[in-house]
Design a protein around this motif. Sequence first.
Motif, PDB file in Angstrom:
ATOM      1  N   LEU A  35      14.779  23.798  29.533  1.00  0.00           N
ATOM      2  CA  LEU A  35      14.058  24.556  28.164  1.00  0.00           C
ATOM      3  C   LEU A  35      13.584  25.928  28.403  1.00  0.00           C
ATOM      4  N   VAL A  36      12.962  26.347  29.460  1.00  0.00           N
ATOM      5  CA  VAL A  36      12.419  27.575  29.581  1.00  0.00           C
ATOM      6  C   VAL A  36      12.244  27.947  30.987  1.00  0.00           C
ATOM      7  N   GLU A  37      12.618  29.159  31.392  1.00  0.00           N
ATOM      8  CA  GLU A  37      12.677  29.497  32.697  1.00  0.00           C
ATOM      9  C   GLU A  37      11.758  30.876  32.773  1.00  0.00           C
ATOM     10  N   LEU A  38      10.958  30.801  33.852  1.00  0.00           N
ATOM     11  CA  LEU A  38      10.068  31.900  34.018  1.00  0.00           C
ATOM     12  C   LEU A  38      10.444  32.729  35.221  1.00  0.00           C
ATOM     13  N   THR A  42       0.938  -1.153   0.045  1.00  0.00           N
ATOM     14  CA  THR A  42       0.119  -0.133  -0.108  1.00  0.00           C
ATOM     15  C   THR A  42       1.045   1.228   0.063  1.00  0.00           C
ATOM     16  N   ASP A  43       0.226   2.302  -0.592  1.00  0.00           N
ATOM     17  CA  ASP A  43       1.111   3.586  -0.584  1.00  0.00           C
ATOM     18  C   ASP A  43       0.412   4.502   0.639  1.00  0.00           C
ATOM     19  N   ASP A  44      -0.852   4.199   1.009  1.00  0.00           N
ATOM     20  CA  ASP A  44      -1.235   5.019   2.048  1.00  0.00           C
ATOM     21  C   ASP A  44      -0.718   4.513   3.507  1.00  0.00           C
ATOM     22  N   ALA A  45       0.489   5.068   3.969  1.00  0.00           N
ATOM     23  CA  ALA A  45       1.170   4.800   5.161  1.00  0.00           C
ATOM     24  C   ALA A  45       2.121   6.013   5.505  1.00  0.00           C
ATOM     25  N   PHE A  46       2.200   6.302   6.649  1.00  0.00           N
ATOM     26  CA  PHE A  46       2.937   7.292   7.270  1.00  0.00           C
ATOM     27  C   PHE A  46       3.821   6.966   8.392  1.00  0.00           C
ATOM     28  N   ILE A  47       4.781   7.662   8.555  1.00  0.00           N
ATOM     29  CA  ILE A  47       5.578   7.450  10.086  1.00  0.00           C
ATOM     30  C   ILE A  47       4.979   8.240  11.057  1.00  0.00           C
ATOM     31  N   SER A  48       4.652   7.377  12.139  1.00  0.00           N
ATOM     32  CA  SER A  48       4.440   7.997  13.488  1.00  0.00           C
ATOM     33  C   SER A  48       5.474   7.888  14.561  1.00  0.00           C
ATOM     34  N   GLY A  49       5.335   8.814  15.582  1.00  0.00           N
ATOM     35  CA  GLY A  49       6.447   8.841  16.424  1.00  0.00           C
ATOM     36  C   GLY A  49       5.589   9.336  17.864  1.00  0.00           C
ATOM     37  N   HIS A  50       6.535   9.329  18.997  1.00  0.00           N
ATOM     38  CA  HIS A  50       6.122   9.936  20.239  1.00  0.00           C
ATOM     39  C   HIS A  50       6.286  11.374  20.370  1.00  0.00           C
ATOM     40  N   VAL A  51       5.203  12.288  20.147  1.00  0.00           N
ATOM     41  CA  VAL A  51       5.393  13.713  20.157  1.00  0.00           C
ATOM     42  C   VAL A  51       4.896  14.331  21.697  1.00  0.00           C
ATOM     43  N   HIS A  52       5.804  14.711  22.266  1.00  0.00           N
ATOM     44  CA  HIS A  52       5.568  15.225  23.611  1.00  0.00           C
ATOM     45  C   HIS A  52       5.188  16.645  23.387  1.00  0.00           C
ATOM     46  N   VAL A  53       4.158  17.052  23.840  1.00  0.00           N
ATOM     47  CA  VAL A  53       3.678  18.540  24.155  1.00  0.00           C
ATOM     48  C   VAL A  53       4.189  18.918  25.430  1.00  0.00           C
ATOM     49  N   VAL A  54       5.078  19.947  25.653  1.00  0.00           N
ATOM     50  CA  VAL A  54       5.613  20.563  26.863  1.00  0.00           C
ATOM     51  C   VAL A  54       4.875  21.652  26.947  1.00  0.00           C
ATOM     52  N   SER A  55       3.963  21.985  28.112  1.00  0.00           N
ATOM     53  CA  SER A  55       3.431  23.053  28.722  1.00  0.00           C
ATOM     54  C   SER A  55       3.819  23.598  29.955  1.00  0.00           C
ATOM     55  N   ALA A  56       3.440  24.741  30.382  1.00  0.00           N
ATOM     56  CA  ALA A  56       3.726  25.263  31.499  1.00  0.00           C
ATOM     57  C   ALA A  56       2.606  24.771  32.726  1.00  0.00           C
ATOM     58  N   ARG A  57       3.098  24.643  33.791  1.00  0.00           N
ATOM     59  CA  ARG A  57       2.292  24.229  34.967  1.00  0.00           C
ATOM     60  C   ARG A  57       1.886  25.380  35.764  1.00  0.00           C
ATOM     61  N   VAL A  58       2.597  26.831  35.642  1.00  0.00           N
ATOM     62  CA  VAL A  58       2.304  27.838  36.361  1.00  0.00           C
ATOM     63  C   VAL A  58       2.168  28.826  35.579  1.00  0.00           C
ATOM     64  N   ASP A  59       1.596  30.248  35.940  1.00  0.00           N
ATOM     65  CA  ASP A  59       1.524  31.306  35.132  1.00  0.00           C
ATOM     66  C   ASP A  59       2.792  31.893  35.342  1.00  0.00           C
TER      67      ASP A  59
END
Length: 367
Positions: free
Chosen positions: A97-100, A60-77
């Motif tokens: 990564l980020v410093e508040l 089949t040509d209807d195939a795609f590569i997938s993987g683990h995508v981790h969305v990083v979000s803030a836990r405080v304002d």
Amino acid sequence: MAENNQISDSQNSNSVSENCGNGGNGARRLKIGLVLFFLSVAVSVAGGWLWYKSKTELVTDDAFISGHVHVVSARVDGHVNAVAIVDNQRVEAGDLLVELDAAPYRAKVHECEAALALARNDVDAERADVAAARAAVGRAQAQARQSEIDLQRAERLFANEVIARERLDQVHTAATVTRQALIQAQQNLQRTLAKLGQLGKSGQTARVAQRAAELESARLHLDYTRIFAPVAGYVTRRSVEVGSNIEAGQALLALVQLNQPWIIANYKESQLTYLDVGQRVEFSVDSYPGRVFSGRVDSIMAGTGAAFSLLPPENATGNYVKVVQRIPVKIVIDPISDPEHVLRVGMSVEPTVYTGRSFSEILSASH
């Protein structure tokens, strides 16, 4: 005579040339026949081979590569003071990564520490009140016992006509007052104990525990001002910038892991007859022509892709056209076939699943 000889010679030469011409045409026809025969054999073999491959290989040509995508979000304002990464950068687990801005949360920690200290001082004063209330209960109990003894003595003396009725009434009244004083002292002790929070089994006051919990929460919020990578991966979809004001739960970036990708291949439902978990898979991608990667079938989805779409099709209508459905099949990729991690999430692939069917099985199934 000479002329007759010449005529006969010319006739002989013509017959010889005709015989040669007939022989040449026969050889040519033989060559053409052999070529056509071998071509037909080759076409038959090629057709048979392609038919055999179509029965043993699922493509089949209807195939795609997938993987683990981790969305990083803030836990405080907070206000973003620093961003330590750039797009497509590789980071390790635990990298900053980020410093508040931590100043407001640091001040909150100091405030909670002071509130905890005040609560402990208040508890010490309330413990002194509890000790005084217990002493008052003890004094009231002693007075109540003495009043009961006096009442019993007065009743005996009155029975013997030693004292007057008025004196007996006075002793009765004194005993009642001491009993009520004891009840009041006991209630006061219960009230001071409840205020202190020592009625529970732990012995720790509720107020101190509350202030300690508030301090722990403030320290956690202070730690949350520094956002670290949860896993190793590549930075994508970075939307945070220095100077931005962010809210708790807001997505800042995504981390893509390339060490454990897989393939989602959408096979037609008619191709799943002999597809099974564990079968060998080979696939190629357009970015690396000529290179073949390997894997194996991991699992088959428990429904078609259309059944789990946002708006599933409604087939209970008057006009219905049957459409061949596709079922997602998960294929895990062998790590040894992609040691450089060149495969990227979203790439189009053309997987081939080898069912391992024998020629006799194919013939028996055809009959």
